[in-house]
Write a protein that holds these residues in place. Sequence first.
Motif, mmCIF file in Angstrom:
data_model
loop_
_atom_site.group_PDB
_atom_site.id
_atom_site.type_symbol
_atom_site.label_atom_id
_atom_site.label_comp_id
_atom_site.label_asym_id
_atom_site.label_seq_id
_atom_site.Cartn_x
_atom_site.Cartn_y
_atom_site.Cartn_z
ATOM 1 N N VAL A 26 0.811 -1.135 0.056
ATOM 2 C CA VAL A 26 -0.135 -0.039 -0.099
ATOM 3 C C VAL A 26 1.022 1.198 0.103
ATOM 4 O O VAL A 26 1.861 1.250 0.733
ATOM 5 C CB VAL A 26 -0.949 0.040 1.118
ATOM 6 C CG1 VAL A 26 -1.772 1.145 1.228
ATOM 7 C CG2 VAL A 26 -1.634 -1.143 1.462
ATOM 8 N N MET A 28 0.958 5.638 0.307
ATOM 9 C CA MET A 28 -0.030 6.594 0.962
ATOM 10 C C MET A 28 0.735 7.876 0.811
ATOM 11 O O MET A 28 2.088 7.757 1.092
ATOM 12 C CB MET A 28 -0.497 6.337 2.409
ATOM 13 C CG MET A 28 -1.550 5.237 2.667
ATOM 14 S SD MET A 28 -1.767 5.144 4.323
ATOM 15 C CE MET A 28 -2.789 6.465 4.758
ATOM 16 N N MET A 70 -4.155 7.998 -7.790
ATOM 17 C CA MET A 70 -5.238 7.239 -7.296
ATOM 18 C C MET A 70 -6.064 6.923 -8.774
ATOM 19 O O MET A 70 -6.391 5.376 -8.890
ATOM 20 C CB MET A 70 -6.268 7.713 -6.368
ATOM 21 C CG MET A 70 -5.746 7.997 -4.838
ATOM 22 S SD MET A 70 -6.668 8.201 -3.696
ATOM 23 C CE MET A 70 -7.449 9.918 -4.097
ATOM 24 N N ASP A 78 -2.638 4.961 -3.120
ATOM 25 C CA ASP A 78 -3.538 4.076 -2.936
ATOM 26 C C ASP A 78 -4.740 4.661 -2.003
ATOM 27 O O ASP A 78 -5.728 4.501 -2.235
ATOM 28 C CB ASP A 78 -3.331 2.586 -2.198
ATOM 29 C CG ASP A 78 -2.482 1.753 -3.095
ATOM 30 O OD1 ASP A 78 -2.946 1.742 -4.353
ATOM 31 O OD2 ASP A 78 -1.320 1.248 -2.900
ATOM 32 N N ILE A 79 -4.356 5.445 -0.989
ATOM 33 C CA ILE A 79 -5.430 6.112 0.003
ATOM 34 C C ILE A 79 -4.897 7.634 0.278
ATOM 35 O O ILE A 79 -3.737 7.865 0.388
ATOM 36 C CB ILE A 79 -5.230 5.406 1.265
ATOM 37 C CG1 ILE A 79 -5.404 3.856 1.061
ATOM 38 C CG2 ILE A 79 -6.188 5.869 2.204
ATOM 39 C CD1 ILE A 79 -4.816 2.930 2.527
ATOM 40 N N TYR A 261 -9.854 6.356 -1.521
ATOM 41 C CA TYR A 261 -9.064 5.343 -1.966
ATOM 42 C C TYR A 261 -9.115 4.935 -3.639
ATOM 43 O O TYR A 261 -10.202 5.021 -4.022
ATOM 44 C CB TYR A 261 -9.034 4.136 -1.074
ATOM 45 C CG TYR A 261 -10.438 3.490 -1.048
ATOM 46 C CD1 TYR A 261 -10.824 2.492 -1.991
ATOM 47 C CD2 TYR A 261 -11.441 4.027 0.011
ATOM 48 C CE1 TYR A 261 -12.123 1.844 -1.765
ATOM 49 C CE2 TYR A 261 -12.791 3.387 0.116
ATOM 50 C CZ TYR A 261 -12.978 2.352 -0.779
ATOM 51 O OH TYR A 261 -14.270 1.742 -0.841
ATOM 52 N N LEU A 265 -7.776 -0.830 -5.282
ATOM 53 C CA LEU A 265 -7.398 -1.297 -4.001
ATOM 54 C C LEU A 265 -8.390 -2.345 -3.554
ATOM 55 O O LEU A 265 -7.829 -3.304 -2.832
ATOM 56 C CB LEU A 265 -7.135 -0.259 -3.045
ATOM 57 C CG LEU A 265 -6.576 -0.469 -1.624
ATOM 58 C CD1 LEU A 265 -5.159 -0.892 -1.866
ATOM 59 C CD2 LEU A 265 -6.489 0.610 -0.702
ATOM 60 N N VAL A 273 -9.575 -2.280 2.548
ATOM 61 C CA VAL A 273 -10.727 -1.380 2.230
ATOM 62 C C VAL A 273 -12.051 -1.404 2.972
ATOM 63 O O VAL A 273 -12.708 -0.535 3.073
ATOM 64 C CB VAL A 273 -11.157 -1.863 0.745
ATOM 65 C CG1 VAL A 273 -12.317 -1.366 0.028
ATOM 66 C CG2 VAL A 273 -9.964 -1.415 -0.287
ATOM 67 N N LEU A 276 -11.307 0.633 5.862
ATOM 68 C CA LEU A 276 -11.274 2.217 5.454
ATOM 69 C C LEU A 276 -13.032 2.680 5.407
ATOM 70 O O LEU A 276 -13.159 3.793 5.842
ATOM 71 C CB LEU A 276 -10.762 2.358 4.092
ATOM 72 C CG LEU A 276 -9.113 2.242 3.801
ATOM 73 C CD1 LEU A 276 -8.719 2.132 2.294
ATOM 74 C CD2 LEU A 276 -8.571 3.125 4.914
#
Length: 321
Positions: A26, A28, A70, A78-79, A261, A265, A273, A276
């Motif tokens: 992942v 970020m 993204m 990813d986020i 996100y 993902l 996910v 999230l």
Amino acid sequence: MKNRLLATAFGIFLLGTAGQASAADVTMPDPNYATATAAMNVIKAIAEQELGLEVDTVTTTAVPVIWEAMDRGKGEVDIWPDVWLPNQQGLVDKYVEANKTVKLAKNGYAAAQGYCIPTAAAKKHGIKSVYDLANPENAKLFDTNGDGKGEIWIGAPGWQSTNIEKVKARDYGFAEFFELQATEEAVATANLDKAVKADKPWIGYCYGPHQNFALYELTMLEEPKHDPAKFVVVQPNDDPNWFEKSKVSSGYADTSVHIAYSASLASRQPELVAALERIQFDANDISKWAYEIIVDKKPAAEVASEWVKAHPDAVGKWMGR
């Protein structure tokens, strides 16, 4: 954890080979301001401690570039845990609603934004409203370099709100009397701290939750109530004539902050996910985390890890236990 730099000029990543996705599970962004950095690190701690994932970070303040990454769905980003609405509504419309390449988690927390001034200065000089700034004599109160113009911080480069504030300054009628400063938040905070300690005026864009409301006594300036007809925002990534086509002469709509996100993902990390979508940040927690990072000088990763370990019930709900 590796830390990389997200290049803003060309919208690519400096990963050794430009444009490659991260080798981590992942990725970020760390935008280098405490509230978003804190939220990012809490999500990172959960991904690592609860799911055993490897999380990489990239450093950037360029919000449109984050969304573009993204959108590509290649793991470059990813986020993004700091989607301010309505500030980033144009990006939500493009990537979530139209392209459907980015997902917006349903849970958010309430926030506030506008202009603030140290309360002592507001009382001393009778500065109560944004319209008080449209006065050359009042503007000179905020002049620190002797050029006859005041200085007002309108946000950091790359923030969607910074562009909105440029339009606001024009439409509220005070742009010609001020130098509109777009600098990193740390610079603005240092200037605010200096002004407060010297009992001098300071004016700038403020948002909450934020550690400054715990550090200083600040007053938010009055603005007209939000009116959609008077809050028309076009962003530079949508139109080169964005400034001319925008008009903002009312306050922000009710503000909320969400997690976004990449849609890709969901297939790569479905458990993350699902978490999230369940995460519910609290504005008071965000302020406390930011305070620890800025005032107590604690590493953001340490703040996040300690909170996760101290709140197993909350984390358990986020993980679906």
